[in-house]
Design an enzyme around this catalytic site. Structure first.
Site, PDB file in Angstrom:
ATOM      1  N   LYS A   1      13.350 -15.520  -8.872  1.00  0.00           N
ATOM      2  CA  LYS A   1      12.887 -14.522 -10.272  1.00  0.00           C
ATOM      3  C   LYS A   1      12.181 -15.735 -11.467  1.00  0.00           C
ATOM      4  O   LYS A   1      11.239 -14.415 -11.779  1.00  0.00           O
ATOM      5  CB  LYS A   1      14.537 -14.700 -11.016  1.00  0.00           C
ATOM      6  CG  LYS A   1      15.186 -13.243 -10.317  1.00  0.00           C
ATOM      7  CD  LYS A   1      15.382 -11.933 -10.229  1.00  0.00           C
ATOM      8  CE  LYS A   1      14.525 -11.263  -8.928  1.00  0.00           C
ATOM      9  NZ  LYS A   1      14.866 -11.405  -7.608  1.00  0.00           N
TER      10      LYS A   1
ATOM     11  N   GLU B   1      17.888 -17.437  -5.966  1.00  0.00           N
ATOM     12  CA  GLU B   1      17.959 -16.330  -7.029  1.00  0.00           C
ATOM     13  C   GLU B   1      17.412 -17.072  -8.217  1.00  0.00           C
ATOM     14  O   GLU B   1      16.181 -16.500  -8.177  1.00  0.00           O
ATOM     15  CB  GLU B   1      18.988 -15.331  -6.400  1.00  0.00           C
ATOM     16  CG  GLU B   1      18.814 -14.347  -7.064  1.00  0.00           C
ATOM     17  CD  GLU B   1      17.615 -12.968  -6.548  1.00  0.00           C
ATOM     18  OE1 GLU B   1      17.108 -13.446  -5.692  1.00  0.00           O
ATOM     19  OE2 GLU B   1      17.550 -12.237  -7.155  1.00  0.00           O
TER      20      GLU B   1
ATOM     21  N   LYS C   1       6.930  -4.370  -3.685  1.00  0.00           N
ATOM     22  CA  LYS C   1       8.297  -3.894  -3.625  1.00  0.00           C
ATOM     23  C   LYS C   1       8.863  -3.594  -2.190  1.00  0.00           C
ATOM     24  O   LYS C   1       9.153  -4.075  -1.610  1.00  0.00           O
ATOM     25  CB  LYS C   1       8.370  -2.455  -4.872  1.00  0.00           C
ATOM     26  CG  LYS C   1       9.942  -2.268  -4.318  1.00  0.00           C
ATOM     27  CD  LYS C   1      10.401  -3.413  -5.458  1.00  0.00           C
ATOM     28  CE  LYS C   1      12.554  -2.403  -5.826  1.00  0.00           C
ATOM     29  NZ  LYS C   1      12.874  -4.220  -6.235  1.00  0.00           N
TER      30      LYS C   1
ATOM     31  N   TRP D   1      -2.911  -3.056  -1.684  1.00  0.00           N
ATOM     32  CA  TRP D   1      -2.441  -4.551  -1.553  1.00  0.00           C
ATOM     33  C   TRP D   1      -2.749  -4.905  -0.654  1.00  0.00           C
ATOM     34  O   TRP D   1      -2.379  -4.670  -0.041  1.00  0.00           O
ATOM     35  CB  TRP D   1      -0.679  -4.370  -1.915  1.00  0.00           C
ATOM     36  CG  TRP D   1      -0.249  -5.823  -1.894  1.00  0.00           C
ATOM     37  CD1 TRP D   1      -0.111  -6.299  -2.750  1.00  0.00           C
ATOM     38  CD2 TRP D   1       0.491  -6.636  -0.595  1.00  0.00           C
ATOM     39  NE1 TRP D   1       0.945  -7.196  -2.949  1.00  0.00           N
ATOM     40  CE2 TRP D   1       0.800  -7.028  -1.593  1.00  0.00           C
ATOM     41  CE3 TRP D   1      -0.305  -7.118   0.473  1.00  0.00           C
ATOM     42  CZ2 TRP D   1       1.050  -8.728  -0.745  1.00  0.00           C
ATOM     43  CZ3 TRP D   1       0.397  -8.132   1.660  1.00  0.00           C
ATOM     44  CH2 TRP D   1       1.341  -9.144   0.085  1.00  0.00           C
TER      45      TRP D   1
ATOM     46  N   HIS E   1      17.184 -36.597  -1.750  1.00  0.00           N
ATOM     47  CA  HIS E   1      16.700 -37.058  -0.600  1.00  0.00           C
ATOM     48  C   HIS E   1      14.928 -36.859  -0.278  1.00  0.00           C
ATOM     49  O   HIS E   1      14.694 -36.605   1.240  1.00  0.00           O
ATOM     50  CB  HIS E   1      17.310 -36.127   0.382  1.00  0.00           C
ATOM     51  CG  HIS E   1      18.561 -37.077   1.336  1.00  0.00           C
ATOM     52  ND1 HIS E   1      18.770 -37.934   2.161  1.00  0.00           N
ATOM     53  CD2 HIS E   1      20.106 -36.161   0.947  1.00  0.00           C
ATOM     54  CE1 HIS E   1      20.162 -37.924   1.851  1.00  0.00           C
ATOM     55  NE2 HIS E   1      20.864 -37.300   0.823  1.00  0.00           N
TER      56      HIS E   1
ATOM     57  N   CYS F   1       0.982  -1.005  -0.139  1.00  0.00           N
ATOM     58  CA  CYS F   1       0.526   0.021   0.317  1.00  0.00           C
ATOM     59  C   CYS F   1       1.089   1.342  -0.022  1.00  0.00           C
ATOM     60  O   CYS F   1       1.492   1.243   0.765  1.00  0.00           O
ATOM     61  CB  CYS F   1      -1.059  -0.117   1.453  1.00  0.00           C
ATOM     62  SG  CYS F   1      -1.585  -1.586   1.253  1.00  0.00           S
TER      63      CYS F   1
ATOM     64  N   ARG G   1       5.535  -0.275  -5.941  1.00  0.00           N
ATOM     65  CA  ARG G   1       5.938  -1.163  -4.524  1.00  0.00           C
ATOM     66  C   ARG G   1       4.448  -1.990  -4.907  1.00  0.00           C
ATOM     67  O   ARG G   1       5.105  -3.091  -4.092  1.00  0.00           O
ATOM     68  CB  ARG G   1       4.921  -0.149  -3.576  1.00  0.00           C
ATOM     69  CG  ARG G   1       5.897   1.301  -2.992  1.00  0.00           C
ATOM     70  CD  ARG G   1       4.705   2.718  -2.315  1.00  0.00           C
ATOM     71  NE  ARG G   1       4.682   1.499  -1.117  1.00  0.00           N
ATOM     72  CZ  ARG G   1       5.893   2.513   0.035  1.00  0.00           C
ATOM     73  NH1 ARG G   1       7.093   2.906   0.171  1.00  0.00           N
ATOM     74  NH2 ARG G   1       5.601   1.841   1.161  1.00  0.00           N
TER      75      ARG G   1
ATOM     76  N   ASN H   1      -2.106   2.297   5.380  1.00  0.00           N
ATOM     77  CA  ASN H   1      -1.125   1.980   4.628  1.00  0.00           C
ATOM     78  C   ASN H   1      -0.546   0.776   6.485  1.00  0.00           C
ATOM     79  O   ASN H   1      -0.619   1.551   7.492  1.00  0.00           O
ATOM     80  CB  ASN H   1      -0.508   2.044   4.338  1.00  0.00           C
ATOM     81  CG  ASN H   1       1.064   1.389   4.176  1.00  0.00           C
ATOM     82  OD1 ASN H   1       0.878   0.368   4.321  1.00  0.00           O
ATOM     83  ND2 ASN H   1       2.550   1.770   3.719  1.00  0.00           N
ATOM     84  N   GLY H   2      -1.193  -0.452   6.311  1.00  0.00           N
ATOM     85  CA  GLY H   2      -0.949  -1.120   7.189  1.00  0.00           C
ATOM     86  C   GLY H   2      -1.833  -2.330   7.784  1.00  0.00           C
ATOM     87  O   GLY H   2      -2.679  -2.863   7.296  1.00  0.00           O
TER      88      GLY H   2
ATOM     89  N   GLU I   1       8.842 -14.760  -9.389  1.00  0.00           N
ATOM     90  CA  GLU I   1       8.442 -13.461  -9.339  1.00  0.00           C
ATOM     91  C   GLU I   1       7.329 -13.503 -10.754  1.00  0.00           C
ATOM     92  O   GLU I   1       6.761 -13.094 -11.098  1.00  0.00           O
ATOM     93  CB  GLU I   1       8.966 -12.693  -8.719  1.00  0.00           C
ATOM     94  CG  GLU I   1       9.893 -13.313  -7.202  1.00  0.00           C
ATOM     95  CD  GLU I   1      10.552 -12.110  -6.906  1.00  0.00           C
ATOM     96  OE1 GLU I   1      11.430 -11.466  -7.329  1.00  0.00           O
ATOM     97  OE2 GLU I   1      10.349 -10.908  -6.397  1.00  0.00           O
TER      98      GLU I   1
END
Ligand code: AGP
Length: 635
Positions: free
Chosen positions: A506, A502, A630, A81, A525, A2, A28, A107-108, A509
């Site tokens: 990537k 990573e 973000k 968001w 395993h 947000c 964001r 926001n929160g 996402e």
């Protein structure tokens, strides 16, 4: 996550500035957006989807409605968001109270919103949305009415009472319609603000003031900001800024003048911010290295940290996502170069280990945004134990910098707009190498010759990255053959397990494919059970001149071939001159020759391209992948 923007001034430009501000918050991550404008009433315009949709909806209003929009001098805006309630038009912010006397953006997360909602419902307040924010709107409205009824209403008093009822994190901006008050008591147009654990800054203009979640949003309008601290309240009008803490003490605004960041929203000719940021990596790393250009073994320091590294017995790294991955590099090298044990802990899990900390520990928080709630809260708890704190971020104007102060290393990666981290991630890794060197030198754990060799290798990185970037077309062509697979496994061992993690993140996402990284020894395993011709396995094996690490590289190849015998399409990521078993792989992805210990940055770059080109081919929203934010400012 947000984002908030607010404007109060003397010229009728609130709507335009709010929309402009919202666009700069887009990076964001969000799923809906809206604005509320204060004229003779409070009007809300909001919808699910992009800010462009919001703009279209506003500009297709009737002429009369549009002129009302265009004459407003005060308003609040929000990118949402979703946390409580699905992303839809109704749950989008701003939210009105039951009788539309005020509008609020938030926001929160309010933890006790359900009990507050029941309390308000019994008082007759009606709710339209599923959000915790609408509860705040009605709670504030209820407080305001009670105070007005006894002639005791004051903005700060009402805000204090509101804060005493809310449990959780919040940055709030509220506008109030006072048109029913008589002219004597009617206050000027203003915005009420409250902050607890979510970011909020005030921007000071000429006969106009702003507030936003993000100093970069405010920077488009003014370079003068006042940062609100946790548990602070503010009331801003076009020419006043008043701040108080939750106890009613007045706070003198501390004005900071920020450097104008001219082009953060400019793609500079690249199709996506992600691509631009991938290509910025050599420049960022060069800048970092140029700052230590004149240093040698006797005077080496990444920064003048106020920490006695000789006294440290254990290092804890706390971070999330890519920042967490980057920290694994610090763990590998600090153990070897300075013989200090390092534990890397996901920030949201750190709180359970806080009891073990003492002043002999160093807690390193890593966060590109510097605002990640999980990381900030973990650091705040660590601080109380007396442990030494150190932060690595690319955002000077951030909560993590405020918390760690002089012990904050700001990488020159600057703001990243694309949600998926690239240049911030690789700059964090370089920071880890340089920090490890500083600690190792301080503890007299490194011979000068070895120090010089390490520095020489690090200084080669920008050129090697340039060479790797020149291979983008080859990486594109290779990756597109795998664009339609739904599951991927990434394998490596040792220091490049971080590269596997990573690379998988990537790909997940950006393309929404399922991708998981395993230390290659773990394959047999369990995960090997899922392998067949539909699950490509990407193995990262980088040779080394050191025997132990060379054995690690060879073991990765053997594990990768075990996957191949289960019919998994086999892809090897390795260096130009490595010929070990390469003909047995379906595809070999090459990077320039580099020794394993310095390879995590370079080896990540083809994987960034793979994720980018696969996502682009699949038509995904590369810069703002679905569901992601973000700055993750809630726990
Ligand atoms: C990386 O591509 C992600 N978007 C995400 O994992 C990110 O690294 C994580 O949320 C941590 O963010 P921070 O660095 O801002 O703290």
């Amino acid at each position: 996550m947000c984002g908030i923007v607010s404007y109060v001034g003397s010229e009728p430009k609130a709507a335009r500035l709010l929309l402009q501000g919202l666009k700069s918050l887009e990076y964001r991550g969000y799923d809906s957006s809206g604005i509320a404008l204060l004229n003779d009433s409070v009007k809300v315009y909001k919808n699910k989807g992009k800010i462009l949709d919001l703009e279209k909806n506003i500009y297709s209003l009737s002429e009369q409605e549009q002129s009302e929009v265009e004459q407003s001098i005060c308003g609040i805006g929000h990118t949402r968001w979703a946390t409580h309630g699905e992303p839809n038009d109704v749950n989008a912010h701003p939210h009105l109270d039951s009788d539309a006397s005020l509008a609020i953006v938030h926001n929160g997360i309010i933890r006790n919103y359900q009990s507050l909602r029941s309390e308000l419902e019994t008082k007759g307040f009606v709710f339209k949305s599923d959000t915790d924010t609408e509860v705040i709107a009605n709670m504030f409205s209820s407080i305001r009415k009670e105070l007005l009824s006894i002639n005791a209403y004051e903005d700060f008093k009402a805000l204090r009472e509101l804060s005493s009822r809310l449990e959780g994190s919040y940055a709030l901006a509220i506008i109030i319609n006072d048109s029913n008050l008589n002219d004597v008591t009617k206050p000027v147009k203003r915005i009420l603000l409250a902050k607890n654990e979510s970011p909020l800054v005030i921007g000071i203009g000429d006969q106009e003031n702003f507030a936003a979640s993000d100093s970069d949003t405010v920077l488009q309008f003014t370079d003068k900001i006042v940062r609100l601290a946790d548990k602070e309240l503010a009331v801003i009008s076009k020419n006043t800024i008043e701040i108080q803490d939750f106890d009613g003490n007045e706070i003198k605004p501390i004005i900071e003048v920020l450097k104008q960041n001219d082009s953060i929203m400019d793609k500079k000719g690249y199709k996506h911010f992600l691509l631009k940021e991938i290509y910025e990596q050599p420049t960022v790393l060069s800048k970092m290295l140029s700052l230590i250009e004149d240093q040698s073994f006797t005077n080496f320091k990444l920064m003048d940290f106020q920490i006695d590294f000789t006294n440290i017995e254990k290092v804890y790294c706390i971070a999330c996502g890519s920042a967490y991955h980057s920290a694994q590099v610090l763990k590998s090298i600090l153990g070897t170069w300075a013989a200090i044990p390092v534990e890397v802990i996901i920030a949201s899990e750190f709180n359970y280990q806080v009891n073990f900390l003492s002043e002999k520990d160093l807690v390193v928080g890593i966060s590109q945004s510097g605002e990640t709630a999980d990381t900030i809260l973990a650091l705040q708890r660590a601080k109380k134990t007396g442990a030494n704190l150190l932060a690595i971020t690319n955002r000077p104007a951030s909560a993590i910098n405020n918390l760690c102060g002089v012990n904050t290393y700001i990488t020159p990666a600057d703001i990243e707009i694309s949600v998926a981290s690239t240049k911030a991630y690789t700059s964090q890794i370089l920071a880890h190498y340089l920090l490890a060197l500083q600690i190792a030198v301080a503890r007299k754990a490194l011979a000068e010759e070895f120090f010089n060799e390490i520095l020489h290798n690090l200084k080669m990185l920008p050129v090697l990255i340039e060479q790797t970037l020149h291979r983008a077309n080859a990486y594109k062509e290779q990756s597109l053959n795998y664009a339609n697979y739904k599951d991927f496994i990434f394998l490596s061992r040792g220091i490049n397990h971080v590269t596997a993690m990573e690379g998988a993140l990537k790909l997940k996402e950006l393309s929404y494919a399922h991708a998981t990284a395993y230390p290659s020894g773990e394959l047999k395993h369990g995960p090997i059970a899922i392998l067949d011709e539909n699950v490509p396995v990407i193995s990262i094996s980088i040779p080394s001149k050191y025997e132990d690490e060379q054995v690690t590289a060879e073991k990765v190849i053997h594990n990768a071939l075990e996957a191949k015998t289960r019919k998994a399409p086999s892809i090897l990521l390795t260096t130009d001159s490595n010929q070990d078993h390469v003909s047995e792989f379906d595809l070999v992805v090459r990077i320039p020759d580099i020794d394993q210990v310095f390879s995590p940055i370079l080896a990540t770059i083809p994987l960034q391209f793979w994720a980018y080109y696969i996502a682009e081919d699949l038509g995904k929203d590369v810069d703002q992948p679905r569901n992601l934010a973000k700055s993750v400012t809630v726990e």
